[in-house]
Design an enzyme around this catalytic site. Structure first.
Site, short mmCIF file in Angstrom:
data_model
loop_
_atom_site.label_atom_id
_atom_site.label_comp_id
_atom_site.label_asym_id
_atom_site.label_seq_id
_atom_site.Cartn_x
_atom_site.Cartn_y
_atom_site.Cartn_z
N ASP A 7 -7.12 71.91 58.06
CA ASP A 7 -5.80 72.28 57.56
C ASP A 7 -4.87 72.39 58.77
O ASP A 7 -5.24 72.02 59.89
CB ASP A 7 -5.85 73.56 56.71
CG ASP A 7 -6.13 74.82 57.53
OD1 ASP A 7 -6.38 74.70 58.76
OD2 ASP A 7 -6.09 75.92 56.95
N CYS A 64 -10.45 75.09 60.15
CA CYS A 64 -9.24 75.78 59.70
C CYS A 64 -8.94 76.85 60.74
O CYS A 64 -9.50 76.80 61.84
CB CYS A 64 -9.39 76.34 58.28
SG CYS A 64 -10.66 77.59 58.07
N THR A 66 -9.66 80.13 61.06
CA THR A 66 -10.84 80.88 61.47
C THR A 66 -12.14 80.13 61.22
O THR A 66 -13.19 80.51 61.76
CB THR A 66 -10.94 82.19 60.66
OG1 THR A 66 -10.98 81.83 59.26
CG2 THR A 66 -9.74 83.09 60.91
N HIS A 97 -32.57 75.40 62.92
CA HIS A 97 -33.12 76.26 61.86
C HIS A 97 -32.53 75.97 60.49
O HIS A 97 -33.23 76.10 59.48
CB HIS A 97 -32.89 77.74 62.21
CG HIS A 97 -33.79 78.24 63.30
ND1 HIS A 97 -33.98 79.58 63.56
CD2 HIS A 97 -34.57 77.58 64.19
CE1 HIS A 97 -34.83 79.72 64.58
NE2 HIS A 97 -35.19 78.52 64.97
N HIS A 132 -38.78 76.52 58.43
CA HIS A 132 -37.35 76.39 58.14
C HIS A 132 -37.12 75.45 56.96
O HIS A 132 -36.20 75.66 56.16
CB HIS A 132 -36.61 75.89 59.39
CG HIS A 132 -36.83 76.79 60.56
ND1 HIS A 132 -36.39 78.09 60.57
CD2 HIS A 132 -37.47 76.60 61.74
CE1 HIS A 132 -36.74 78.67 61.71
NE2 HIS A 132 -37.41 77.77 62.43
C1 RB5 Z 1 -4.14 79.36 57.21
O1 RB5 Z 1 -3.10 80.18 57.62
C2 RB5 Z 1 -5.48 80.07 57.34
O2 RB5 Z 1 -5.60 81.04 56.37
C3 RB5 Z 1 -6.62 79.09 57.25
O3 RB5 Z 1 -6.47 78.13 58.25
C4 RB5 Z 1 -8.01 79.63 57.42
O4 RB5 Z 1 -8.10 80.43 58.57
C5 RB5 Z 1 -8.61 80.26 56.25
O5 RB5 Z 1 -9.77 80.70 56.26
#
Ligand code: RB5
Length: 151
Positions: A7, A64, A66, A97, A132
């Site tokens: 994203d 994304c 995080t 694993h 595993h």
């Molecule tokens: C977008 O702002 C953010 O929420 C997305 O990139 C991600 O971190 C969601 O888990």
């Protein structure tokens, strides 16, 4: 072939990841996003995870902000084992694993060179099988039981 998707929160890091993959001589199929406009991560996780789940690609990479949202979505797909990793140990374990077929990274967590290194570690590692594999078989059975309404 590696399918990739991000994203807006992962776009910058994905550029570094994509370049690292191409430098390894891998075919990269980029399923977007392709600009910095705000988009919804489930739409891109769906594209990559569906391709891996259907066997159209052996593995994928999602980024994304995080990595959390992409992981949540990707792991809804049968046969997908998406692993969110932040260091080399986790990247290696994700293959050795868990035989993770999708690597997930946080664009607001990692720097480009670190991400490229984690991708290399994951690609170079080998699934250990044995106990595993037994655990992965249990996950496959869980998926079947949930689909059949038994759980
Ligand atoms: C977008 O702002 C953010 O929420 C997305 O990139 C991600 O971190 C969601 O888990």
């Amino acid at each position: 072939m590696v399918v990739i998707g991000s994203d807006h929160g992962g776009l910058e890091l994905m550029a570094a990841v994509s370049e690292a993959l191409r430098q390894r001589g891998l075919e990269v199929v980029d399923l977007g996003t392709d600009n910095g406009d705000s988009v919804d991560y489930p739409d891109f996780a769906e594209k990559v995870a569906a391709a891996v789940s259907r066997g159209e690609a052996a593995c994928g990479i999602l980024v994304c902000g995080t990595g959390i949202g992409m992981s949540i979505v990707a792991n809804k797909f049968p046969g997908v084992r998406a692993a969110l990793v932040t260091d080399e140990f986790m990247a290696r374990m994700a293959k050795e694993h868990n035989n993770a077929n999708i690597l997930v990274l946080g664009g607001r967590v990692l720097e480009g060179m670190t991400a490229a290194r984690l991708v290399s570690v994951w690609l170079d590692a080998t699934f250990e099988g044995g106990r595993h594999q037994r655990r992965l078989d249990k996950i496959t059975q869980l998926e079947a039981d949930v689909r059949a309404g038994k759980l």
